[in-house]
Design a protein around this motif. Structure first.
Motif, PDB file in Angstrom:
ATOM      1  N   GLN A  16       0.920   2.573 -12.263  1.00  0.00           N
ATOM      2  CA  GLN A  16       2.351   2.807 -12.033  1.00  0.00           C
ATOM      3  C   GLN A  16       3.124   2.629 -13.338  1.00  0.00           C
ATOM      4  N   GLU A  61      -5.108  -4.047  -6.820  1.00  0.00           N
ATOM      5  CA  GLU A  61      -3.656  -4.197  -6.948  1.00  0.00           C
ATOM      6  C   GLU A  61      -3.233  -4.195  -8.424  1.00  0.00           C
ATOM      7  N   THR A  76       8.673  -9.797  -2.210  1.00  0.00           N
ATOM      8  CA  THR A  76       8.137  -8.603  -1.557  1.00  0.00           C
ATOM      9  C   THR A  76       6.622  -8.596  -1.625  1.00  0.00           C
ATOM     10  N   GLU A  77       6.033  -7.923  -0.671  1.00  0.00           N
ATOM     11  CA  GLU A  77       4.583  -7.780  -0.594  1.00  0.00           C
ATOM     12  C   GLU A  77       4.163  -6.513  -1.332  1.00  0.00           C
ATOM     13  N   PRO A  78       3.067  -6.561  -2.093  1.00  0.00           N
ATOM     14  CA  PRO A  78       2.619  -5.362  -2.805  1.00  0.00           C
ATOM     15  C   PRO A  78       2.335  -4.209  -1.835  1.00  0.00           C
ATOM     16  N   PRO A  79       2.565  -2.976  -2.270  1.00  0.00           N
ATOM     17  CA  PRO A  79       2.363  -1.812  -1.401  1.00  0.00           C
ATOM     18  C   PRO A  79       0.969  -1.726  -0.787  1.00  0.00           C
ATOM     19  N   ASN A 114      10.558  -0.973  -9.913  1.00  0.00           N
ATOM     20  CA  ASN A 114       9.582  -0.764  -8.856  1.00  0.00           C
ATOM     21  C   ASN A 114       8.185  -1.268  -9.176  1.00  0.00           C
ATOM     22  N   ALA A 150      -0.828  -1.334 -10.195  1.00  0.00           N
ATOM     23  CA  ALA A 150       0.379  -1.680 -10.950  1.00  0.00           C
ATOM     24  C   ALA A 150       0.291  -1.137 -12.375  1.00  0.00           C
ATOM     25  N   LEU A 161       2.958  -9.408  -9.126  1.00  0.00           N
ATOM     26  CA  LEU A 161       1.625  -9.823  -8.699  1.00  0.00           C
ATOM     27  C   LEU A 161       1.401 -11.326  -8.846  1.00  0.00           C
ATOM     28  N   ARG A 194       0.856  -3.894   2.192  1.00  0.00           N
ATOM     29  CA  ARG A 194       1.644  -3.346   3.305  1.00  0.00           C
ATOM     30  C   ARG A 194       0.867  -2.230   3.989  1.00  0.00           C
ATOM     31  N   THR A 245       5.354  -3.727  -9.130  1.00  0.00           N
ATOM     32  CA  THR A 245       5.062  -4.780  -8.170  1.00  0.00           C
ATOM     33  C   THR A 245       4.843  -6.127  -8.857  1.00  0.00           C
TER      34      THR A 245
END
Length: 84
Positions: free
Chosen positions: A26, A19, A72-75, A4, A23, A8, A78, A6
């Motif tokens: 996280q 961002e 995928t796009e970073p949270p 999970n 990350a 970058l 989004r 991200t």
């Protein structure tokens, strides 16, 4: 490997400091097994996040460009796009 975290590298526009920090946080929380921060864990987590964010910034600057952007796009992107 944490699935999970991200991706970058290769974002357009490039990953922001926010961002990268998200990350790093996280990653540190996952590795540390932390679901929340307490007064006992916060100083160590803050120090680790700063180190991971700095290393991530340096890594992204030194890697060559990606040929294909991440799937995928970073949270944070989004969330910014979602209607209020």
């Amino acid at each position: 490997m944490c699935r999970n975290i991200t991706v970058l590298r290769g974002l357009e526009p490039a990953a922001t400091e926010q961002e990268i920090y998200a990350a790093a946080l996280q990653y540190v929380r996952k590795v540390g097994g932390l679901t929340g921060l307490s007064s006992a864990t916060k100083p160590a987590v803050d120090k680790a996040v700063a180190a991971v964010a700095a290393a991530t910034t340096e890594l992204l600057a030194e890697l060559p460009d990606r040929r294909v952007p991440p799937a995928t796009e970073p949270p944070l992107r989004r969330l910014a796009r979602e209607p209020q």
